[in-house]
Design an enzyme around this catalytic site. Structure first.
Site, PDB file in Angstrom:
ATOM      1  N   ASN A 151      24.452  55.408  30.022  1.00  0.00           N
ATOM      2  CA  ASN A 151      25.636  54.546  30.105  1.00  0.00           C
ATOM      3  C   ASN A 151      26.965  55.292  30.070  1.00  0.00           C
ATOM      4  OD1 ASN A 151      24.984  54.999  27.327  1.00  0.00           O
ATOM      5  ND2 ASN A 151      26.466  53.434  26.808  1.00  0.00           N
ATOM      6  N   GLY A 227      19.910  56.267  22.499  1.00  0.00           N
ATOM      7  CA  GLY A 227      19.233  55.369  23.442  1.00  0.00           C
ATOM      8  C   GLY A 227      18.864  54.077  22.760  1.00  0.00           C
ATOM      9  N   THR A 229      16.769  51.058  20.731  1.00  0.00           N
ATOM     10  CA  THR A 229      16.063  50.965  19.450  1.00  0.00           C
ATOM     11  C   THR A 229      14.549  50.957  19.655  1.00  0.00           C
ATOM     12  OG1 THR A 229      17.964  49.865  18.465  1.00  0.00           O
ATOM     13  CG2 THR A 229      15.860  49.491  17.376  1.00  0.00           C
ATOM     14  N   THR A 231      12.846  52.413  22.157  1.00  0.00           N
ATOM     15  CA  THR A 231      12.447  53.793  22.485  1.00  0.00           C
ATOM     16  C   THR A 231      12.402  54.628  21.211  1.00  0.00           C
ATOM     17  OG1 THR A 231      13.727  53.524  24.523  1.00  0.00           O
ATOM     18  CG2 THR A 231      12.929  55.736  24.040  1.00  0.00           C
ATOM     19  N   ALA A 232      13.398  54.419  20.345  1.00  0.00           N
ATOM     20  CA  ALA A 232      13.475  55.223  19.112  1.00  0.00           C
ATOM     21  C   ALA A 232      12.269  54.996  18.214  1.00  0.00           C
ATOM     22  CB  ALA A 232      14.756  54.898  18.357  1.00  0.00           C
ATOM     23  N   GLU A 249      20.893  57.555  17.459  1.00  0.00           N
ATOM     24  CA  GLU A 249      22.051  56.691  17.741  1.00  0.00           C
ATOM     25  C   GLU A 249      21.552  55.596  18.669  1.00  0.00           C
ATOM     26  OE1 GLU A 249      24.854  57.034  16.339  1.00  0.00           O
ATOM     27  OE2 GLU A 249      24.876  59.101  15.655  1.00  0.00           O
ATOM     28  N   CYS A 283      27.423  51.053  24.104  1.00  0.00           N
ATOM     29  CA  CYS A 283      26.735  50.592  22.886  1.00  0.00           C
ATOM     30  C   CYS A 283      27.713  49.925  21.932  1.00  0.00           C
ATOM     31  CB  CYS A 283      26.059  51.775  22.213  1.00  0.00           C
ATOM     32  SG  CYS A 283      27.214  53.115  21.877  1.00  0.00           S
ATOM     33  N   GLU A 464      26.777  61.694  13.805  1.00  0.00           N
ATOM     34  CA  GLU A 464      27.282  62.685  14.758  1.00  0.00           C
ATOM     35  C   GLU A 464      28.776  62.855  14.516  1.00  0.00           C
ATOM     36  OE1 GLU A 464      25.913  61.410  18.659  1.00  0.00           O
ATOM     37  OE2 GLU A 464      24.126  62.626  18.366  1.00  0.00           O
TER      38      GLU A 464
HETATM   39  P1  NAD Z   1      16.487  54.449  26.622  1.00  0.00           P
HETATM   40  O1  NAD Z   1      16.036  54.376  25.211  1.00  0.00           O
HETATM   41  O2  NAD Z   1      15.710  53.759  27.658  1.00  0.00           O
HETATM   42  O3  NAD Z   1      16.586  55.978  27.108  1.00  0.00           O
HETATM   43  C1  NAD Z   1      17.363  56.938  26.412  1.00  0.00           C
HETATM   44  C2  NAD Z   1      16.804  58.316  26.707  1.00  0.00           C
HETATM   45  O4  NAD Z   1      15.515  58.414  26.121  1.00  0.00           O
HETATM   46  C3  NAD Z   1      16.613  58.624  28.185  1.00  0.00           C
HETATM   47  O5  NAD Z   1      16.947  59.968  28.428  1.00  0.00           O
HETATM   48  C4  NAD Z   1      15.129  58.400  28.392  1.00  0.00           C
HETATM   49  O6  NAD Z   1      14.588  59.124  29.460  1.00  0.00           O
HETATM   50  C5  NAD Z   1      14.577  58.887  27.071  1.00  0.00           C
HETATM   51  N1  NAD Z   1      13.258  58.364  26.703  1.00  0.00           N
HETATM   52  C6  NAD Z   1      12.675  57.208  27.082  1.00  0.00           C
HETATM   53  N2  NAD Z   1      11.432  57.110  26.562  1.00  0.00           N
HETATM   54  C7  NAD Z   1      11.231  58.224  25.812  1.00  0.00           C
HETATM   55  C8  NAD Z   1      10.151  58.709  25.030  1.00  0.00           C
HETATM   56  N3  NAD Z   1       9.029  58.032  24.898  1.00  0.00           N
HETATM   57  N4  NAD Z   1      10.294  59.896  24.406  1.00  0.00           N
HETATM   58  C9  NAD Z   1      11.433  60.606  24.519  1.00  0.00           C
HETATM   59  N5  NAD Z   1      12.488  60.207  25.264  1.00  0.00           N
HETATM   60  C10 NAD Z   1      12.390  59.025  25.898  1.00  0.00           C
HETATM   61  O7  NAD Z   1      17.996  53.970  26.594  1.00  0.00           O
HETATM   62  P2  NAD Z   1      18.954  53.767  27.848  1.00  0.00           P
HETATM   63  O8  NAD Z   1      18.537  52.539  28.556  1.00  0.00           O
HETATM   64  O9  NAD Z   1      19.084  55.051  28.589  1.00  0.00           O
HETATM   65  O10 NAD Z   1      20.349  53.513  27.104  1.00  0.00           O
HETATM   66  C11 NAD Z   1      20.763  52.285  26.660  1.00  0.00           C
HETATM   67  C12 NAD Z   1      20.584  52.144  25.159  1.00  0.00           C
HETATM   68  O11 NAD Z   1      21.232  53.207  24.484  1.00  0.00           O
HETATM   69  C13 NAD Z   1      21.207  50.882  24.612  1.00  0.00           C
HETATM   70  O12 NAD Z   1      20.353  50.311  23.662  1.00  0.00           O
HETATM   71  C14 NAD Z   1      22.477  51.384  23.957  1.00  0.00           C
HETATM   72  O13 NAD Z   1      22.978  50.562  22.932  1.00  0.00           O
HETATM   73  C15 NAD Z   1      22.032  52.695  23.425  1.00  0.00           C
HETATM   74  N6  NAD Z   1      23.164  53.578  23.184  1.00  0.00           N
HETATM   75  C16 NAD Z   1      23.508  53.865  21.889  1.00  0.00           C
HETATM   76  C17 NAD Z   1      24.610  54.672  21.626  1.00  0.00           C
HETATM   77  C18 NAD Z   1      25.030  55.007  20.213  1.00  0.00           C
HETATM   78  O14 NAD Z   1      25.846  55.912  20.042  1.00  0.00           O
HETATM   79  N7  NAD Z   1      24.517  54.331  19.207  1.00  0.00           N
HETATM   80  C19 NAD Z   1      25.343  55.176  22.692  1.00  0.00           C
HETATM   81  C20 NAD Z   1      24.972  54.848  23.994  1.00  0.00           C
HETATM   82  C21 NAD Z   1      23.869  54.056  24.229  1.00  0.00           C
END
Ligand code: NAD
Length: 483
Positions: A151, A227, A229, A231-232, A249, A283, A464
């Site tokens: 994003n 990324g 929640t 995925t995390a 994050e 986010c 961070e």
């Molecule tokens: P996502 O979780 O789909 O992907 C984030 C990253 O994780 C990508 O590089 C992706 O390839 C990688 N990934 C996916 N599956 C994985 C796995 N199993 N193991 C390791 N890595 C993996 O998120 P997105 O769609 O790219 O981003 C949007 C999300 O990010 C939203 O929920 C947004 O709120 C959040 N976000 C949070 C912050 C913050 O600072 N808190 C900032 C920006 C975005």
């Protein structure tokens, strides 16, 4: 423009791969780049280069590391327009926004951490009675695995790379597969700036393959992830057998709490920006607006009037306030939430399904939608609980301060909030009670990188920014010397 072919950046060289995945231009819906489909082998190669580089980079004086970061910042600034265009093409955001916010912030990330490491101090404590002095030290962790989302591609990637290398770590970064091109271009700058080979490595590919390989790599003691929640949760499970440092994050469902005495001339334009800038794909974007009842109708009328004026269109045009959403699937997901609202009996006050969206030829197949305001929602509507991550915001009235705080906190997330009032005591009181990592009072997205940044609840763990509290150092070690 011919199709761009991205390659991995390992040990200071661009390394081709055997298989690639397509990357789409969200404004046209057409493939415009090919991204390496990396996996275990590429990650192993990059980690090995980073491990070797750590031996010399981690012991360089801070002044030397600082100079390299400053050089990266200068070079990036000199190529700002070119890189902003790539970022817009990758993500769908307006070029003007990438030029005004994303790339300048990436430059700033390098400058801030380049200078803040020069002023880092330790804690010390003297024990008079026994004649001893204690002091704390923190060291770089080692090879940092950095995983970033689509994003705010360079803004967030450099918010990890800059502090990680400033503090003496070396890195293997995996940017989002949907926005890899600007990160790949940045690697040219790393070489030009004299970053020693292996200090920064970029491996491109999808999360479950390249990302997962990085997370479970035994020689990567730290994972800094931004990324979703969901995925995390998976990532935490994968990392569980290892004793890694994890900085997460994650998503948000950020409230704006607006009291009747707020300065509406400032509050309304800022809340429009906080709801819809970058297509609502930040986010920290506002997605629930709670307005004190005496001001509710006036606020809503003006808010809708102003939202209707926002132009959605070609990201190349300066007049476009919003560009395209990241992907077809994401667009469908965001529109799906508007449908849920309709099914639940809510009112779509403007935007999707209500106002027309006329797109010129050339971008007709892009992933565009109008900024959408939803009212009259049920108390437990999914639209008030789940992260939508698009240009949709909900407006709800409240009667008392306690009710506003309760509603603001009634979600799984705790990333950010805004509070609007001219009553200073209330500003402090309410800000303290909202369970989020950052509260912006009478403003939004004013970021001081000297302050820690991160979420509470399901919005993440770790911090961070702010050298003092950041996760790129080991935990504090205490050294006690008997005098
Ligand atoms: P996502 O979780 O789909 O992907 C984030 C990253 O994780 C990508 O590089 C992706 O390839 C990688 N990934 C996916 N599956 C994985 C796995 N199993 N193991 C390791 N890595 C993996 O998120 P997105 O769609 O790219 O981003 C949007 C999300 O990010 C939203 O929920 C947004 O709120 C959040 N976000 C949070 C912050 C913050 O600072 N808190 C900032 C920006 C975005």
């Amino acid at each position: 423009m011919a199709e761009v072919v991205v390659s991995n950046f390992i040990n200071g060289s661009f390394v081709p791969t055997s298989s690639y995945i397509p990357s789409f231009d969200p404004s046209t819906g057409k493939v415009w780049a090919k991204i390496p489909d990396s996996g275990q082998d590429e990650i192993n190669m990059a980690v090995s280069a980073a491990q070797t580089a750590f031996k010399t980079w981690s012991v360089k004086p801070a002044e030397e590391r600082s100079k390299v970061l400053m050089k990266i910042a200068d070079l990036l600034e000199s190529r700002l327009a070119e890189i902003a265009e790539l970022e817009s093409r990758d993500q769908g955001k307006p070029v003007w926004l990438a030029k005004a916010v994303d790339i300048p912030r990436a430059v700033y990330n390098f400058r801030v951490f380049a200078t803040s490491i020069l002023h880092d101090t330790n804690r010390s404590s003297v024990m008079d009675a026994v004649g001893a002095v204690n002091y704390t030290v923190r060291d770089p962790v080692g090879v940092a695995g950095l995983i970033s989302p689509w994003n705010l591609p360079l803004y967030l990637l450099t918010f990890k790379i800059a502090p990680a290398i400033a503090t003496g770590n070396t890195v293997v970064a995996k940017p989002s597969e949907m926005t890899s091109v600007s990160a790949w271009k940045l690697c040219e700058i790393f070489n030009e700036a004299g970053v020693p080979p292996g200090v920064i490595n970029l491996v491109f590919g999808v999360g479950p393959k390249a990302g997962e390989a990085l997370v479970v790599h035994p020689d990567v003691p730290l994972i800094s992830f931004t990324g979703g929640t969901v995925t995390a949760k998976r990532l935490r499970t994968s990392a569980a057998p290892f004793c890694k440092k994890l900085s997460l994050e994650l998503g948000g469902k950020n409230p704006a709490v607006i009291f009747a005495d707020a300065d509406m001339d400032k509050c309304i334009p800022t809340t429009i920006r906080s709801s819809f800038v970058n297509q609502g794909e930040i986010c920290l974007c506002t997605s629930r607006i709670y307005v004190e009842r005496p001001a509710y109708q006036t606020f809503l009328k003006k808010f809708i009037e102003e939202t209707k004026k926002l132009k959605v269109g070609n990201p190349k045009e300066d007049s476009s306030f919003m560009g395209a959403l990241i992907s077809k699937e994401h667009l469908e997901k965001v529109k799906g939430y508007v449908k849920i609202g309709v099914e639940e009996g809510a009112t779509i006050s403007c935007g999707e399904g209500v106002d027309t969206l006329d797109l010129p030829a050339g971008i007709k197949d892009g992933y565009f939608m109008r900024p959408t305001v939803i009212t009259d929602l049920k108390e437990n509507s999914r639209l008030l609980k789940e992260e939508i991550f698009g240009p949709v915001t909900c407006v709800v009235p409240f009667d008392t301060e306690e009710e506003a705080i309760m509603k603001a906190n009634d979600v799984q997330y705790g990333l950010a909030a805004t509070v609007w009032t001219q009553d200073v005591s209330r500003l402090h009181r309410v800000s303290r009670k909202i369970q989020v990592g950052t509260v912006w009072a009478n403003c939004w997205l004013v970021r001081d990188l000297n302050m820690p940044f991160g979420g509470m609840k399901d919005s993440g763990i770790g911090r961070e920014g702010c050298v003092e509290s950041m996760d790129f150092y080991t935990e504090q070690k205490t050294i006690c010397i008997k005098l």
